[in-house]
Design an enzyme around this catalytic site. Structure first.
Site, PDB file in Angstrom:
ATOM      1  CG  HIS A  51      -1.696  -0.193  -4.454  1.00 24.59           C
ATOM      2  ND1 HIS A  51      -0.616   0.070  -3.650  1.00 24.59           N
ATOM      3  CD2 HIS A  51      -1.480   0.503  -5.590  1.00 24.59           C
ATOM      4  CE1 HIS A  51       0.211   0.881  -4.276  1.00 24.59           C
ATOM      5  NE2 HIS A  51      -0.285   1.163  -5.456  1.00 24.59           N
ATOM      6  CG  ASP A 175       2.292  -0.017  -7.800  1.00 27.99           C
ATOM      7  OD1 ASP A 175       2.682  -0.815  -8.673  1.00 27.99           O
ATOM      8  OD2 ASP A 175       1.580   0.967  -8.062  1.00 27.99           O
ATOM      9  CG  HIS A 421       4.053   4.245  -5.844  1.00 29.29           C
ATOM     10  ND1 HIS A 421       3.491   3.984  -4.619  1.00 29.29           N
ATOM     11  CD2 HIS A 421       3.183   3.750  -6.753  1.00 29.29           C
ATOM     12  CE1 HIS A 421       2.340   3.348  -4.791  1.00 29.29           C
ATOM     13  NE2 HIS A 421       2.133   3.211  -6.074  1.00 29.29           N
TER      14      HIS A 421
HETATM   15 ZN   LIG Z   1       0.479   2.376  -6.995  1.00 30.49          ZN
END
Ligand SMILES: [Zn+2]
Length: 1011
Positions: A51, A175, A421
């Site tokens: 990620h 996420d 994000h």
């Molecule tokens: Zn993240």
């Protein structure tokens, strides 16, 4: 001549009729390389993944190279290097990759041999792209235009470098802190078969685990039917590995130690732990297929470590099958997992609402980031406005040089990164936020040259031959335009990006009050009014201007056209400020009344004869401090909003000044040393403007503060209020309630906050008042994303700015304390427009107004003020007429990679921006003839309709996997909708191939070819 015509004729036939002829199945099944496990067993899809945040604790560049290790050890380049190496060695291994912002960088550094290898891995399904957008975007704060752009950017990178068969099938929002309904709907329209989520509210998660409903069909558009629904799964453990099985250099778990002669031999223990966990997880889901995410933030920079242990895990777990174990595990990908679910003969529950707000424990509602870094949110929104304008001008001017292409591409990439994000969400560290702003500024400045060239192309090299620069004034919101401050004469060039005529109010900061403005085209003198730049604005430390006034006039802008004004200083005073004692703001539509202290107390709509007492004020929440060790010690921070008390401290007006004039009335109100506002009512406008200024938020008392603007009316809203989803559809909200589970409300303020991207409203709910009275609606249209709510009936509050002294312990490890250039605290200005009318009239007002707020005309200045070419420019328009009132030109951009020898092409997205039954007329379907509409600028010879991402033909959306809901009724409704759709298709394909019909909330994407 004949041969060219012949060629064109063939070409026309090709582009207009080739759609269905193309074999969309040339890639074979996208799931042909999937391991679907063994029948009858619990099949565990092991999904190795990383990620990679495009900026958070470090900047996106630092993350790529692995620099700034003091902040965090993380380095994306080594992830891709080492993963590819491992995948190459063993064809059973799998890996998924998300962020094209990183992939494209790494790709640029590879030689042809490596590129060829990676293409093979992608082709064979060993390396799978999931989402394939530029970044994994936030869902609460981005505007839909930006979301579509950044997804398109990523998808087209994949198409160009890896071919159409590499198209991602699965979206993977693992996420983001809550999930918007529009996001689900957009993914469906991009052609995704499924969406997997990592974070949902803990109560929602518990409920879904209990009821085996963690996997569902999400009807994520209320208007689009099947085209707006997507199969959605909630991952079992966020996006992390099962506890005890993290084998990365950043993890503490023991590796698998399988030499029985050694003391630390742990295979038996690991097997037991894994099988126990697997059997537990199996009780949460409907089928015997399970997914386990093996990876986390920035993991796999030493991929060998992960894979070596996973190889052993797979070996020892599957060996247990000899002893009767029912667990079968293997390398897999999200698309293969999804496909194995699809193959099961089961039906799925339906979901209609969204996944906001998100809480991970009782006092930790992630509703603060809806507002965090409000100035950055504003900057992102304004940059989208600018990017769309640059694309439009470059297209109409026919610019196809590399510099133009690269400049626009740079801005697109920076905007892509800003949707991440931890970017527009405001949850990054301060130095990263600074880097994001710098990126936007760089892209914006680069594109000024595109505007320059476009104007040059639309005239006979007006600017370059005269060696004249053009200027932009990016700080007009603080009444600063130093670029033109010393000029006695100059011209203002305005370009309207909306496909219809709009009225805007130009506000130009000037030093003195003696200016005359001429309409360049008619040569008429324009009526102006000046207003004072108030002291609160003059004292903003970032401001560096001597302007004392804003020179204001009304400007009617043609659709996709240019309007020019000449501004000249005169010797005599042209306009004076008329101070007034009259405490009403009045125009043809609205009347706002104030008490003797200058507080707003009433609003009336004269046309609709409706009114309400309306108390408007500012209110301060004190932020909860805390060490976060337990839920009850949760602090308010960059993510979490947690006020200390269940009420805010209201402020009343301390001082005020009223000004009346021929063009507008305004009242300037001061609430305390750091909150002030100007309420402005322009003549002829149906909205009142509330220009707010908040900051530096006073934290001398060592208490963080979060500031809201509040409107209290007597509307009978019955616990309901309405907020938009990323600027598109409206969702109904009910206080202390969630549509899909029984809520135990633990935070009566923060737990009722929702994202507002463009608007929030309350209205009289039917049945509560006399039937003879018209139902009233109070709507706020915002210029950026905020958090907001309705804490009492008839009331709306919107959080404008927040400053904290504690961190909320969710990773950023830095209090959200924006200090501004003088270190004393950032001052933020913004604008909220208030509409008050009947429910019946309101949709048409807020839909149109929101487009005007987000698509303002471009303002460019030049010293040239007398020139025939300038005159020519002053009457230029790209189109002859308005688009229908319910159609928006969402995208118009040159299609740089598609140019052919005989024609050029551009991309167009049209959007029907009304929902079903929202407005009697404007919610009706609408048709447009694209060839005719653009005929003033282009001789259009061909059209093809594409899916939303412009990376494939629209017909390919029919390949999406089918999912069946638990509800028989729902399946019947879908069948009916499909029949209707087929009827429409037949209508569409009548005689005119350029005529298209759009239905409520539909976006249609086209490639148009022109000669
Ligand atoms: Zn993240």
């Amino acid at each position: 001549m004949t041969s060219i015509r012949f060629k064109l004729f063939i070409f026309l036939i090709l582009v207009t009729f080739s759609n269905s002829a193309q074999n969309v199945n040339e890639c074979g099944s996208p799931f042909k390389n999937c391991n679907l496990g063994k029948p009858g067993m619990i099949n565990v899809h092991i999904v190795p993944h990383t990620h990679d945040d495009a900026g958070w604790l470090k900047t996106v560049d630092q993350y790529y190279y692995g620099a700034n290790t003091g902040q965090q050890l993380a380095s994306v380049q080594y992830v891709l290097d080492t993963v590819i190496n491992e995948l190459e060695k063993d064809p059973t291994k799998r890996f998924v990759y998300v962020e094209m912002a990183f992939m494209s960088r790494w790709w640029k550094e590879q030689d042809e041999k490596m590129k060829q290898l990676v293409r093979v891995l992608v082709n064979e399904g060993r390396l799978e792209f999931v989402i394939g957008a530029w970044v994994m975007e936030d869902e609460a704060t981005p505007y839909y235009n930006d979301m579509i752009d950044q997804q398109t950017l990523g998808l087209n990178f994949i198409l160009k470098e890896f071919g159409k068969c590499a198209r991602p099938r699965t979206a993977w929002q693992i996420d983001p802190f809550g999930h918007s309904r529009e996001q689900g709907s957009l993914f469906a329209q991009f052609g995704f078969d499924s969406l997997f989520l990592g974070r949902i509210d803990y109560q929602d998660s518990d409920y879904r685990t209990e009821t085996k409903s963690r996997e569902m069909i999400w009807q994520s558009s209320a208007n689009l039917g099947e085209a707006g629904r997507i199969f959605t799964g909630i991952l079992p453990n966020g996006y992390n590995p099962p506890p005890g099985f993290c084998f990365d250099i950043y993890c503490d778990d023991d590796p698998i130690m399988d030499d029985e002669d050694l003391d630390d031999y742990n295979v038996d223990e690991k097997i037991k732990k894994f099988l126990d966990y697997t059997h537990k997880q199996a009780t949460w889901y409907k089928t015997k297929n399970l997914i386990m995410t093996m990876g986390s933030d920035f993991q796999y920079s030493n991929a060998h470590m992960w894979y070596k242990n996973l190889d052993k895990l797979i070996h020892y777990i599957n060996k247990q099958q000899e002893n009767g174990s029912d667990v079968n595990i293997f390398y897999s990908t999200p698309a293969c997992y999804m496909y194995s679910l699809n193959k099961e003969n089961v039906t799925w529950p339906l979901k209609y609402d969204d996944f906001f707000p998100y809480a991970h424990r009782p006092h930790a509602f992630w509703t603060g980031y809806f507002t965090s870094r409000s100035a950055l949110k504003d900057y992102v929104r304004k940059t989208n406005n600018y990017l769309q304008i640059v694309r439009q001008l470059a297209t109409f001017a026919g610019l196809s040089d590399d510099e133009t292409k690269n400049s626009i591409n740079l801005l697109e990439k920076e905007m892509g990164i800003l949707q991440h994000h931890d970017a527009v969400s405001g949850t990054e560290r301060q130095h990263v936020a600074n880097d994001y702003s710098k990126r936007l500024a760089r892209g914006i400045n680069k594109c000024l040259n595109v505007i320059y060239k476009a104007f040059d192309h639309l005239t006979s090299k007006l600017f370059s031959l005269n060696n004249e620069p053009i200027f932009m004034c990016p700080l007009m919101n603080i009444s600063q335009c130093i670029e033109i401050e010393g000029f006695e004469r100059f011209s203002l060039i305005m370009y309207n990006p909306l496909p219809r005529e709009v009225t805007t109010w130009v506000r130009l900061p000037v030093i003195d009050s003696n200016y005359i403005v001429y309409d360049f085209e008619s040569e008429d003198k324009v009526q102006t009014q000046i207003s004072e730049v108030y002291n609160e604005t003059k004292l903003i430390p970032e401001r560096n201007s001597k302007a004392n006034y804003d020179l204001v006039w009304k400007s009617v802008q043609r659709p996709l056209g240019i309007k020019l004004y000449s501004v000249q200083k005169t010797s005599r005073k042209e306009s004076i400020i008329q101070k007034s004692e009259n405490l009403n703001l009045n125009n043809e539509h609205l009347e706002l009344n104030f008490d003797q202290n200058g507080n707003l107390i009433n609003i009336k709509n004269k046309h609709s004869s409706v009114s309400t007492p309306l108390k408007q004020f500012y209110c301060i929440y004190e932020s909860m401090p805390g060490n976060n060790s337990e839920s009850k010690f949760q602090a308010s921070g960059a993510y979490v909003f947690r006020p200390m008390k269940n009420s805010c401290m209201p402020l009343e007006v301390r001082e005020y000044r009223v000004q009346n004039g021929p063009l507008f009335d305004e009242i300037h109100q001061v609430y305390n040393e750091w909150i002030s506002q100007t309420i402005r009512l322009y003549k002829g406008e149906k909205n009142a403007e509330f220009e707010w200024q908040v900051g530096p938020i006073d934290v001398d008392d060592k208490i963080g503060k979060e500031i809201v603007i509040k409107f209290d009316s007597d509307l009978k809203s019955n616990s309901l209020f309405y907020t938009d989803s990323n600027g598109r559809e409206i969702l109904k909200r009910k206080r202390d309630y969630r549509p899909t589970w029984i809520l135990n409300q633990t935070e009566s303020i923060a737990g009722n906050y929702y994202p507002i991207n463009t608007r929030i409203f309350v209205r009289d709910e039917p049945g509560r008042i006399n039937r003879n009275n018209a139902l009233r609606q109070l709507t706020l249209v915002t210029d950026r994303s905020h958090g907001g709510s309705s804490i009492n009936d008839g009331s709306i509050e919107v959080m404008l700015h927040r400053r904290m002294l504690n961190d909320d312990a969710l990773g950023v490890s830095e209090p959200l304390n924006e200090k501004g250039s003088d270190g004393k605290g950032l001052i933020i200005k913004g604008n909220i427009k208030v509409l008050f009318d009947t429910v019946e009239n309101s949709a048409a007002l807020h839909r149109e107004l929101s487009h005007q707020v987000n698509n303002k005309p471009l303002l460019i200045f030049t010293r040239l003020d007398k020139n025939e070419e300038l005159k020519k420019l002053s009457s230029w328009t790209a189109v002859k007429e308005n688009l229908p009132l319910n159609l928006h030109l969402l995208t118009l951009m040159k299609d740089y990679d598609q140019e052919s020898e005989i024609t050029n092409s551009f991309l167009v997205r049209l959007e029907h921006f009304y929902e079903k039954e929202e407005d009697k007329e404007l919610s009706q379907p609408v048709s447009v003839d694209l060839r005719e509409y653009f005929s003033k600028s282009f001789n259009i010879v061909g059209v093809e309709e594409l899916a939303l991402g412009a990376n494939m033909k629209v017909e390919e959306l029919n390949e999406r996997l089918k999912w069946y809901s638990d509800s028989e009724l729902d399946n019947l409704i879908l069948k009916h909708e499909n029949n209707e759709k087929n009827k429409i298709k037949r209508q569409d394909s009548n005689d005119n191939p350029f005529l298209f019909t759009l239905y409520p909330m539909q976006i249609r994407t086209f490639r148009l070819w022109y000669l």
